[in-house]
Write a protein that holds these residues in place. Structure first.
Motif, PDB file in Angstrom:
ATOM      1  N   GLN A  15       1.482   7.342  -0.265  1.00 48.32           N
ATOM      2  CA  GLN A  15       1.209   7.651  -1.677  1.00 48.32           C
ATOM      3  C   GLN A  15       1.529   6.448  -2.559  1.00 48.32           C
ATOM      4  OE1 GLN A  15       3.784  11.100  -1.818  1.00 48.32           O
ATOM      5  NE2 GLN A  15       2.033  12.509  -1.979  1.00 48.32           N
ATOM      6  N   ALA A  16       2.645   5.800  -2.289  1.00 45.07           N
ATOM      7  CA  ALA A  16       3.023   4.632  -3.082  1.00 45.07           C
ATOM      8  C   ALA A  16       2.059   3.479  -2.843  1.00 45.07           C
ATOM      9  CB  ALA A  16       4.449   4.210  -2.734  1.00 45.07           C
ATOM     10  N   GLY A  21      -2.321  -0.148  -5.118  1.00 42.56           N
ATOM     11  CA  GLY A  21      -3.470  -0.976  -4.805  1.00 42.56           C
ATOM     12  C   GLY A  21      -3.727  -1.283  -3.348  1.00 42.56           C
ATOM     13  N   VAL A  22      -3.002  -0.665  -2.435  1.00 44.65           N
ATOM     14  CA  VAL A  22      -3.241  -0.906  -1.014  1.00 44.65           C
ATOM     15  C   VAL A  22      -4.156   0.186  -0.488  1.00 44.65           C
ATOM     16  CG1 VAL A  22      -2.188  -1.090   1.277  1.00 44.65           C
ATOM     17  CG2 VAL A  22      -0.988  -2.010  -0.713  1.00 44.65           C
ATOM     18  N   LYS A  23      -5.295  -0.204   0.051  1.00 43.45           N
ATOM     19  CA  LYS A  23      -6.269   0.768   0.548  1.00 43.45           C
ATOM     20  C   LYS A  23      -5.863   1.252   1.940  1.00 43.45           C
ATOM     21  CE  LYS A  23     -11.210   1.453   1.422  1.00 43.45           C
ATOM     22  NZ  LYS A  23     -12.549   0.818   1.432  1.00 43.45           N
ATOM     23  N   VAL A  24      -5.652   2.556   2.074  1.00 42.95           N
ATOM     24  CA  VAL A  24      -5.246   3.146   3.346  1.00 42.95           C
ATOM     25  C   VAL A  24      -6.405   3.954   3.903  1.00 42.95           C
ATOM     26  CG1 VAL A  24      -3.549   4.588   4.529  1.00 42.95           C
ATOM     27  CG2 VAL A  24      -2.872   3.284   2.497  1.00 42.95           C
ATOM     28  N   ARG A  25      -6.750   3.724   5.140  1.00 49.56           N
ATOM     29  CA  ARG A  25      -7.881   4.422   5.763  1.00 49.56           C
ATOM     30  C   ARG A  25      -7.473   5.816   6.242  1.00 49.56           C
ATOM     31  NH1 ARG A  25     -11.196  -0.274   9.075  1.00 49.56           N
ATOM     32  NH2 ARG A  25     -11.085  -1.858   7.431  1.00 49.56           N
ATOM     33  N   ALA A  30      -3.805   0.315   7.337  1.00 48.23           N
ATOM     34  CA  ALA A  30      -4.124  -0.497   6.168  1.00 48.23           C
ATOM     35  C   ALA A  30      -3.894  -1.962   6.506  1.00 48.23           C
ATOM     36  CB  ALA A  30      -3.257  -0.095   4.974  1.00 48.23           C
ATOM     37  N   SER A  31      -4.548  -2.822   5.737  1.00 49.58           N
ATOM     38  CA  SER A  31      -4.299  -4.252   5.897  1.00 49.58           C
ATOM     39  C   SER A  31      -2.912  -4.560   5.345  1.00 49.58           C
ATOM     40  CB  SER A  31      -5.360  -5.071   5.156  1.00 49.58           C
ATOM     41  OG  SER A  31      -6.636  -4.879   5.737  1.00 49.58           O
ATOM     42  N   CYS A  32      -2.094  -5.205   6.140  1.00 48.52           N
ATOM     43  CA  CYS A  32      -0.714  -5.475   5.741  1.00 48.52           C
ATOM     44  C   CYS A  32      -0.679  -6.469   4.581  1.00 48.52           C
ATOM     45  CB  CYS A  32       0.069  -6.025   6.930  1.00 48.52           C
ATOM     46  SG  CYS A  32       1.781  -6.446   6.517  1.00 48.52           S
ATOM     47  N   PRO A  33      -0.026  -6.129   3.467  1.00 49.14           N
ATOM     48  CA  PRO A  33       0.060  -7.042   2.330  1.00 49.14           C
ATOM     49  C   PRO A  33       1.131  -8.115   2.499  1.00 49.14           C
ATOM     50  CG  PRO A  33       1.187  -4.997   1.801  1.00 49.14           C
ATOM     51  CD  PRO A  33       0.598  -4.816   3.170  1.00 49.14           C
ATOM     52  N   MET A  42      -1.297  -2.312   9.792  1.00 46.97           N
ATOM     53  CA  MET A  42      -0.125  -1.591   9.290  1.00 46.97           C
ATOM     54  C   MET A  42      -0.385  -0.093   9.271  1.00 46.97           C
ATOM     55  SD  MET A  42       1.819  -1.828   5.599  1.00 46.97           S
ATOM     56  CE  MET A  42       2.801  -3.255   6.015  1.00 46.97           C
ATOM     57  N   LYS A  43       0.494   0.662   9.908  1.00 47.11           N
ATOM     58  CA  LYS A  43       0.403   2.122   9.873  1.00 47.11           C
ATOM     59  C   LYS A  43       1.237   2.599   8.680  1.00 47.11           C
ATOM     60  CE  LYS A  43       0.809   6.279  12.709  1.00 47.11           C
ATOM     61  NZ  LYS A  43      -0.593   6.647  12.494  1.00 47.11           N
ATOM     62  N   VAL A  44       0.616   3.372   7.814  1.00 48.42           N
ATOM     63  CA  VAL A  44       1.282   3.830   6.596  1.00 48.42           C
ATOM     64  C   VAL A  44       1.234   5.347   6.547  1.00 48.42           C
ATOM     65  CG1 VAL A  44       1.386   3.634   4.091  1.00 48.42           C
ATOM     66  CG2 VAL A  44       0.466   1.746   5.433  1.00 48.42           C
ATOM     67  N   ASP A  45       2.392   5.963   6.567  1.00 50.21           N
ATOM     68  CA  ASP A  45       2.485   7.415   6.478  1.00 50.21           C
ATOM     69  C   ASP A  45       3.709   7.728   5.619  1.00 50.21           C
ATOM     70  OD1 ASP A  45       2.090  10.073   6.790  1.00 50.21           O
ATOM     71  OD2 ASP A  45       2.187  10.089   8.964  1.00 50.21           O
TER      72      ASP A  45
END
Length: 205
Positions: A15-16, A21-25, A30-33, A42-45
């Protein structure tokens, strides 16, 4: 509830990331910033982990790293941006570990002890080689380790005498002059010790 607990319970890293501005699929990738990431790694959960650069943490760690701010500032920013209420009492910072720097005297004492230990180990190894590789016949070719023992043992006795009975200036000069040689000897002794241990294990099986 302090700001850290309030944020962690209310906002996931995904959510953050999306609001900042980080696009999560759909697959939470997501592409690691935090590094030049061409392929999303990058796995974002609830938390985040980059399989490329190893970045890892929770939502506060993510925002702290993303904006280059402290953990407290990151938590406060998330709380403000997401409208999260929390107990505004000051958060006590964990006491920092005090790192005591070694004095010059301590550094020298450790160097002298190491020098004595390594030279002493080498001396005992030379004595062992002198016994183990002594020729049994007069015309037998001398083993290189037996030759080394004959050549080096007396000099090692002299160096050890200085470290035990010498003046401080003599000891300091010896430690300084033999610094590199002690390091090489330590590596060599370690190899011989490992080799002997392997041989011992092999013979016992």
């Amino acid at each position: 509830m302090n700001v850290f607990d309030a944020v962690k319970q209310s906002v996931t890293t995904r959510q953050a990331a999306e609001i900042y501005g980080v696009k999560v699929r759909r697959n939470n990738m997501a592409s690691c910033p935090f590094h030049n990431d061409r392929i999303p790694s990058m796995k974002v959960d609830k938390r985040f982990h980059c399989f490329g650069c190893g970045a890892d943490g929770d939502v506060i760690d993510f925002v702290s790293r993303l904006y280059g701010i402290s953990s407290l500032e990151a938590a406060q920013k998330i709380a403000s941006d997401f409208g999260i209420s929390y107990d505004s009492k000051p958060v006590k910072a964990k006491p920092k570990k005090v790192v005591h720097k070694k004095s010059d005297a301590q550094i020298y004492a450790e160097a002298e002890q190491r020098c004595f230990r390594v030279l002493s180990d080498y001396y005992h190894l030379l004595r062992k080689w002198e016994m183990d590789y002594a020729p049994n016949m007069e015309d037998e070719t001398w083993h290189p380790l037996f030759v080394e023992a004959l050549q080096k043992k007396s000099h090692l006795e002299y160096l050890l005498d200085i470290l035990v009975f010498g003046e401080i200036e003599e000891k300091a000069l010896l430690v300084m002059e033999y610094g590199k040689e002690v390091t090489l000897l330590e590596q060599r002794i370690s190899k011989f010790t490992c080799r002997e241990a392997e041989t011992s294990i092999g013979s016992s099986q």
